[in-house]
Design a protein around this motif. Structure first.
Motif, PDB file in Angstrom:
ATOM      1  N   LYS A  45       0.841  -1.199   0.000  1.00 15.43           N
ATOM      2  CA  LYS A  45       0.000   0.000   0.000  1.00 15.43           C
ATOM      3  C   LYS A  45       0.876   1.248   0.000  1.00 15.43           C
ATOM      4  CE  LYS A  45      -3.699   2.304   2.584  1.00 15.43           C
ATOM      5  NZ  LYS A  45      -4.563   2.255   3.793  1.00 15.43           N
ATOM      6  N   GLN A  46       0.663   2.135  -0.993  1.00 17.88           N
ATOM      7  CA  GLN A  46       1.389   3.410  -1.096  1.00 17.88           C
ATOM      8  C   GLN A  46       2.885   3.205  -0.871  1.00 17.88           C
ATOM      9  OE1 GLN A  46      -0.565   6.067   1.675  1.00 17.88           O
ATOM     10  NE2 GLN A  46      -2.226   6.478   0.252  1.00 17.88           N
ATOM     11  N   TYR A  47       3.473   2.374  -1.735  1.00 19.33           N
ATOM     12  CA  TYR A  47       4.834   1.915  -1.491  1.00 19.33           C
ATOM     13  C   TYR A  47       5.850   3.055  -1.438  1.00 19.33           C
ATOM     14  CZ  TYR A  47       9.249  -0.539  -2.068  1.00 19.33           C
ATOM     15  OH  TYR A  47      10.523  -0.990  -1.904  1.00 19.33           O
ATOM     16  N   PHE A  48       5.940   3.854  -2.483  1.00 22.65           N
ATOM     17  CA  PHE A  48       6.968   4.897  -2.527  1.00 22.65           C
ATOM     18  C   PHE A  48       6.812   5.877  -1.361  1.00 22.65           C
ATOM     19  CE2 PHE A  48       7.795   3.221  -6.617  1.00 22.65           C
ATOM     20  CZ  PHE A  48       9.018   3.720  -7.052  1.00 22.65           C
ATOM     21  N   ALA A  49       5.583   6.189  -1.007  1.00 21.95           N
ATOM     22  CA  ALA A  49       5.345   7.152   0.073  1.00 21.95           C
ATOM     23  C   ALA A  49       5.605   6.563   1.456  1.00 21.95           C
ATOM     24  CB  ALA A  49       3.909   7.673   0.005  1.00 21.95           C
ATOM     25  N   SER A  50       5.774   5.240   1.558  1.00 16.45           N
ATOM     26  CA  SER A  50       5.897   4.579   2.861  1.00 16.45           C
ATOM     27  C   SER A  50       7.324   4.174   3.210  1.00 16.45           C
ATOM     28  CB  SER A  50       5.001   3.327   2.886  1.00 16.45           C
ATOM     29  OG  SER A  50       3.661   3.662   2.631  1.00 16.45           O
ATOM     30  N   ILE A  51       8.259   4.319   2.294  1.00 12.58           N
ATOM     31  CA  ILE A  51       9.633   3.873   2.544  1.00 12.58           C
ATOM     32  C   ILE A  51      10.291   4.774   3.592  1.00 12.58           C
ATOM     33  CG2 ILE A  51      11.924   3.637   1.512  1.00 12.58           C
ATOM     34  CD1 ILE A  51      10.572   2.847  -1.091  1.00 12.58           C
ATOM     35  N   ARG A  52      10.774   4.169   4.659  1.00 12.03           N
ATOM     36  CA  ARG A  52      11.401   4.926   5.743  1.00 12.03           C
ATOM     37  C   ARG A  52      12.836   5.291   5.374  1.00 12.03           C
ATOM     38  NH1 ARG A  52      10.487   2.068  11.480  1.00 12.03           N
ATOM     39  NH2 ARG A  52      12.571   2.997  11.699  1.00 12.03           N
ATOM     40  N   HIS A  53      13.178   6.559   5.569  1.00  8.35           N
ATOM     41  CA  HIS A  53      14.519   7.036   5.214  1.00  8.35           C
ATOM     42  C   HIS A  53      15.605   6.360   6.048  1.00  8.35           C
ATOM     43  CE1 HIS A  53      12.755  11.088   3.586  1.00  8.35           C
ATOM     44  NE2 HIS A  53      12.432  10.041   2.854  1.00  8.35           N
ATOM     45  N   ASP A  90       4.363 -15.112   5.513  1.00 10.33           N
ATOM     46  CA  ASP A  90       5.675 -14.716   6.026  1.00 10.33           C
ATOM     47  C   ASP A  90       6.196 -13.449   5.341  1.00 10.33           C
ATOM     48  OD1 ASP A  90       5.510 -16.921   7.635  1.00 10.33           O
ATOM     49  OD2 ASP A  90       6.875 -18.166   6.440  1.00 10.33           O
ATOM     50  N   VAL A  91       5.912 -13.304   4.057  1.00 14.72           N
ATOM     51  CA  VAL A  91       6.337 -12.090   3.351  1.00 14.72           C
ATOM     52  C   VAL A  91       5.600 -10.881   3.912  1.00 14.72           C
ATOM     53  CG1 VAL A  91       6.251 -10.877   1.133  1.00 14.72           C
ATOM     54  CG2 VAL A  91       7.049 -13.238   1.226  1.00 14.72           C
ATOM     55  N   ARG A  92       4.302 -11.018   4.130  1.00 16.72           N
ATOM     56  CA  ARG A  92       3.527  -9.914   4.694  1.00 16.72           C
ATOM     57  C   ARG A  92       4.024  -9.551   6.089  1.00 16.72           C
ATOM     58  NH1 ARG A  92      -2.551 -11.166   4.865  1.00 16.72           N
ATOM     59  NH2 ARG A  92      -2.749  -8.910   5.237  1.00 16.72           N
ATOM     60  N   ALA A  93       4.344 -10.567   6.893  1.00 21.15           N
ATOM     61  CA  ALA A  93       4.842 -10.306   8.245  1.00 21.15           C
ATOM     62  C   ALA A  93       6.209  -9.629   8.193  1.00 21.15           C
ATOM     63  CB  ALA A  93       4.919 -11.616   9.031  1.00 21.15           C
ATOM     64  N   PHE A  94       7.048 -10.059   7.242  1.00 23.11           N
ATOM     65  CA  PHE A  94       8.393  -9.485   7.146  1.00 23.11           C
ATOM     66  C   PHE A  94       8.335  -8.012   6.758  1.00 23.11           C
ATOM     67  CE2 PHE A  94      12.261  -8.306   4.950  1.00 23.11           C
ATOM     68  CZ  PHE A  94      13.247  -8.804   5.793  1.00 23.11           C
ATOM     69  N   GLN A 126       9.804  -5.724   9.622  1.00 24.86           N
ATOM     70  CA  GLN A 126      11.188  -5.314   9.341  1.00 24.86           C
ATOM     71  C   GLN A 126      11.290  -4.069   8.462  1.00 24.86           C
ATOM     72  OE1 GLN A 126      13.652  -6.906  10.910  1.00 24.86           O
ATOM     73  NE2 GLN A 126      12.116  -8.257  11.830  1.00 24.86           N
ATOM     74  N   LEU A 127      10.292  -3.821   7.619  1.00 25.22           N
ATOM     75  CA  LEU A 127      10.374  -2.706   6.675  1.00 25.22           C
ATOM     76  C   LEU A 127       9.333  -1.622   6.947  1.00 25.22           C
ATOM     77  CD1 LEU A 127      10.901  -4.743   3.371  1.00 25.22           C
ATOM     78  CD2 LEU A 127      12.631  -3.800   4.912  1.00 25.22           C
ATOM     79  N   ASP A 128       8.439  -1.869   7.912  1.00 23.92           N
ATOM     80  CA  ASP A 128       7.405  -0.895   8.274  1.00 23.92           C
ATOM     81  C   ASP A 128       6.535  -0.528   7.069  1.00 23.92           C
ATOM     82  OD1 ASP A 128       5.937   0.677   9.949  1.00 23.92           O
ATOM     83  OD2 ASP A 128       7.332   2.368   9.953  1.00 23.92           O
ATOM     84  N   LEU A 129       6.156  -1.558   6.304  1.00 22.65           N
ATOM     85  CA  LEU A 129       5.260  -1.386   5.160  1.00 22.65           C
ATOM     86  C   LEU A 129       3.975  -2.162   5.414  1.00 22.65           C
ATOM     87  CD1 LEU A 129       7.828  -1.963   2.249  1.00 22.65           C
ATOM     88  CD2 LEU A 129       6.994   0.244   3.083  1.00 22.65           C
TER      89      LEU A 129
END
Length: 334
Positions: free
Chosen positions: A136-144, A238-242, A246-249
């Motif tokens: 969901k809203q991938y580019f806007a959600s990436i943590r710096h 497992d991918v959704r959990a990861f 781990q990536l806060d997405l």
């Protein structure tokens, strides 16, 4: 030579300028930079080496392709620096990707992604289970902070840290919230690909390594296929959990599409075991463009050759047969 020195080298900046100029030689940004090119190269090189490069203000526009997205266009001079950075770090980051990540990579792309997915479905037949995932809203959600940490761990030295951090924080709206990279930057495409590489490795190892399933990703669109339903569901979970832990997405339940043995929509096509077809929305979009070109041809605004080229381009894009002129055909598993 450090990475920063390689980015700021005259040869790299000149080549980045030529790459960025393709198709942009009628733009005002190109014209302004062309007039003072020698002075700009010297000044930019010095600013990069001193870690004092100041990024310009983005121009914001909205596009519907097919859904509404905000695109941020950097000034032409900044785009040259984006290319200079990309030329240096892309060969370093690319080996971290699994073979079936196709977005914005050399000798990859959407066409090959579609071809290999169809080949995988043809080989597996109807005895398969398929799940699609979409962030969901991938580019806007990436943590710096997470992206910067991952880039630092992958690069051989830290000389680019200041420049990369300032690049991530260059859009004011992204800097204030500490997350988000602008759609439209060449570097953003590379960073977005790289951010999910660990999730790729998890899915690839469990699905594709035994050569019984298939995994592919194009930017933030995942496709997981396996003959065993439970295995496919477990990997998707497992991918959704990861990506959440781990990536806060977020991959919400609405973006987890269980297809089973049904046709798979992907990259503008819909794939079944023995056939594929172009999605209706892509047909309509192509027809609208051809209709507009037809009007322009009748008005004398564009030559008739443009109309013929557009029609041929759509026909070529719609044909997913492997190009006979290629020296080698891509393999399904590696």
């Amino acid at each position: 030579m450090t990475l920063l020195e390689r980015v700021a080298s005259p040869e790299n900046l000149i080549q980045a300028f030529y790459e960025c100029s393709r198709g942009k030689k009628q733009s005002h940004g190109f014209a302004r930079l062309q007039v003072q090119r020698s002075a700009w190269f010297a000044e930019t090189r010095q600013r990069i080496l001193c870690d004092e490069y100041a990024w310009g203000v983005y121009r914001t526009l909205w596009v519907c392709d097919p859904k509404r997205r905000q695109v941020m266009a950097a000034p032409f001079a900044d785009r040259v620096v984006h290319h200079a950075i990309h030329r240096v770090i892309e060969p370093i980051l690319d080996p971290h990707f699994v073979p079936t990540v196709f977005a914005c990579r050399k000798e990859k792309g959407s066409r090959l992604a579609a071809q290999l997915l169809w080949r995988a479905l043809s080989q597996m037949g109807s005895k398969r289970f398929t799940i699609k995932l979409d962030v969901k809203q991938y580019f806007a959600s990436i943590r710096h902070d997470l992206l910067f940490e991952k880039l630092e761990s992958a690069l051989p030295d830290s000389s680019l840290s200041g420049l990369l951090l300032s690049l991530l924080q260059s859009p004011e709206e992204c800097r204030t919230v500490g997350r988000g990279i602008p759609i439209g930057n060449l570097t953003s495409q590379l960073f977005a690909n790289f951010y999910l590489r660990e999730a790729d490795a998890l899915a690839w190892t469990r699905l594709s390594a035994p050569s019984v399933g298939y995994y592919t990703r194009y930017m933030d669109d995942f496709v997981l296929i396996h003959p065993d339903k439970k295995t496919c569901l477990d990997v998707a979970r497992d991918v959704r959990a990861f990506v959440k832990d781990q990536l806060d997405l977020k991959i919400p339940e609405s973006k987890r599409v269980v297809l089973g043995a049904a046709p798979v929509p992907f990259l503008g096509f819909c794939f079944d075991t023995d056939r594929y077809w172009v999605l209706n929305r892509n047909r309509r979009r192509a027809q609208r463009r051809i209709n507009k070109l037809t009007k322009d041809v009748h008005s004398g605004l564009v030559p008739v050759s443009r109309l013929a080229i557009s029609d041929l381009t759509f026909r070529a894009w719609s044909d997913l047969s492997f190009d006979y002129h290629k020296k080698t055909k891509p393999v399904l598993f590696s």
